[in-house]
Write an enzyme that holds these catalytic residues in place. Structure first.
Site, mmCIF file in Angstrom:
data_model
loop_
_atom_site.group_PDB
_atom_site.id
_atom_site.type_symbol
_atom_site.label_atom_id
_atom_site.label_comp_id
_atom_site.label_asym_id
_atom_site.label_seq_id
_atom_site.Cartn_x
_atom_site.Cartn_y
_atom_site.Cartn_z
ATOM 1 N N GLY A 121 -79.391 -4.837 47.138
ATOM 2 C CA GLY A 121 -78.895 -3.537 46.456
ATOM 3 C C GLY A 121 -79.186 -2.183 46.699
ATOM 4 O O GLY A 121 -78.631 -1.434 45.818
ATOM 5 N N SER A 126 -78.050 -5.582 53.065
ATOM 6 C CA SER A 126 -78.582 -6.819 52.872
ATOM 7 C C SER A 126 -77.826 -8.078 53.276
ATOM 8 O O SER A 126 -77.996 -8.992 53.856
ATOM 9 C CB SER A 126 -79.496 -6.845 51.813
ATOM 10 O OG SER A 126 -78.610 -6.953 50.599
ATOM 11 N N ASP A 171 -70.496 -2.393 58.026
ATOM 12 C CA ASP A 171 -72.007 -3.109 57.967
ATOM 13 C C ASP A 171 -72.121 -4.093 58.976
ATOM 14 O O ASP A 171 -73.215 -4.086 59.652
ATOM 15 C CB ASP A 171 -72.053 -3.706 56.551
ATOM 16 C CG ASP A 171 -72.008 -2.515 55.359
ATOM 17 O OD1 ASP A 171 -72.144 -1.086 56.057
ATOM 18 O OD2 ASP A 171 -71.671 -2.898 54.214
ATOM 19 N N TYR A 223 -66.156 -0.132 43.091
ATOM 20 C CA TYR A 223 -65.911 0.000 44.846
ATOM 21 C C TYR A 223 -64.475 -0.358 44.891
ATOM 22 O O TYR A 223 -63.516 0.348 45.663
ATOM 23 C CB TYR A 223 -66.477 -1.322 45.159
ATOM 24 C CG TYR A 223 -66.770 -1.020 46.942
ATOM 25 C CD1 TYR A 223 -67.636 -0.328 47.585
ATOM 26 C CD2 TYR A 223 -65.672 -1.761 47.466
ATOM 27 C CE1 TYR A 223 -67.752 -0.159 48.946
ATOM 28 C CE2 TYR A 223 -65.600 -1.559 49.067
ATOM 29 C CZ TYR A 223 -66.613 -0.831 49.550
ATOM 30 O OH TYR A 223 -66.624 -0.801 51.174
#
Length: 382
Positions: A121, A126, A171, A223
């Site tokens: 977070g 992650s 990512d 988001y």
């Protein structure tokens, strides 16, 4: 803790034997280019030393067995029972099997032991590290022959289609494709990449990461709302994506949008794309002063136009700049997470002390900090 040894021990506890291999996939920091990826734009991340580690072996049935070293928990299911959901940590792993099988790859069951030192977070990806390390392992174990970018796309499919987080490709691409000592310039439309040299230490600079401790979730509504705003703005502007709008003459072009909120959202994305291109040029000429200015401008845009910062990251950025940083910005999806601080090496101590004092004075716990070093992407350790 040596995470490769930790997953080896956990795997032996799960199965009574040794794994076929151990794999690693890193988290990432986005140097600049926030919320541009799902707008077909440009991003400039680099991989971190912090990573997810996975010990894995094939099974001769359709069972999936997973043990999490970090949580001390186990999960077990059957391939036939996989269905999109975001219930629990194991969804990021189970979803990889689902994504591969949906894409037509012949993947069976597996025994898995997972550990990670990528903070959860914090805006350091992650979840992407977990997805990518399993895609990497299954590609090797089942001899799938999937190229690295296609592996990144499948990892993103896990997050979008299985977990339900509407993230872009940055990512996963960073976790798969980055190389040590470089940032990864990624064109999110063409999926072309370029390795841009990034060695701040050779020029007396360092990139300090400040983890504010304020946590976010990509599966949250903010988001998705930002993404919907960008899609609406692109429709009203008559372009496939905001990437197709030039930064020149922007105010006049955006004046035709139906809502001031859409103006702000579009302005951030369009100017951020331009900042990524300028940052690449700055790095190629070793102009870290210009890079710092672009980073700070990026944060101002995220704060004012995209409205995704919050008090702890704004406090960090301003305090770092006041203490001698040459650039600072929030990194990641927003609403908390980490701040990147570009600074002369000799200023790191003063900046860290100033930020710590500012946090304590405002009633917060002292933030965790570390110096980020561009590292290698996903791969097999043994």
């Amino acid at each position: 803790m040596n995470l490769d040894l930790a997953v080896l021990d956990a795997f032996r506890g799960l199965t009574g034997g040794d794994p076929e291999g151990i794999w690693r996939a890193p988290g990432r920091i986005n140097l600049i280019g926030e919320h541009t990826d799902y707008n077909d734009g440009f991003v400039l991340p680099f991989a971190l030393p912090q990573a997810a580690y996975l010990a894995a072996s094939r099974r001769d049935d359709n069972r999936i067995r997973i043990v999490s070293v970090d949580l001390g928990e186990r999960f077990e299911t059957d391939l036939a029972d996989l269905a999109p959901n975001h219930d629990g940590w194991h969804a990021y792993l189970a979803g990889v099997f689902w994504a591969l099988r949906e894409a037509g790859h012949d993947v069976g069951g597996a025994d898995l032991a997972l550990a990670s030192d990528v903070p959860i977070g914090a805006g350091l990806s992650s979840s992407a590290a977990i997805e990518c390390v399993l895609v990497e392992a299954l590609n090797d174990l089942y001899d799938l022959g999937i190229d690295p970018m296609a592996r990144a796309v499948l990892a993103r499919r896990t997050e979008n289609g299985y977990v339900g987080a509407p993230t872009g490709l940055m990512d996963q691409a960073a976790s798969m494709l980055c190389t040590a000592g470089h940032a990864l310039f990624l064109d999110c439309r063409s999926l072309s990449v370029d390795q841009v040299p990034l060695d701040p230490g050779a020029h007396g600079r360092a990139i300090l990461v400040v983890d504010t401790g304020t946590r976010h979730s990509h599966a949250g509504g903010e988001y998705a709302t930002r993404r919907a705003d960008c899609e609406q703005a692109a429709r009203e502007l008559g372009v496939p994506a905001l990437r197709d709008v030039a930064a020149d003459g922007l105010d006049e072009r955006l004046a035709g949008l139906s809502d001031e909120r859409l103006v702000r959202r579009a302005r951030h994305v369009i100017t951020e794309n331009d900042r990524v291109l300028q940052a690449c040029a700055a790095l190629r000429r070793d102009d870290f002063a210009a890079l710092g200015e672009l980073m700070t401008a990026s944060h101002a845009s995220m704060r004012g136009d995209y409205e995704i910062t919050e008090e702890s990251v704004d406090l960090t950025v301003q305090t770092a700049l006041d203490a001698g940083a040459t650039g600072a910005r929030m990194t990641g999806g927003g609403f908390g997470g980490c701040v990147l601080v570009l600074a002369p090496v000799e200023s790191l101590g003063a900046i860290t002390a100033a930020v710590t004092t500012a946090f304590v004075d405002s009633g917060r716990s002292a933030p965790a900090t570390f110096v980020a070093r561009p590292s290698a992407g996903a791969g097999r350790l043994n």
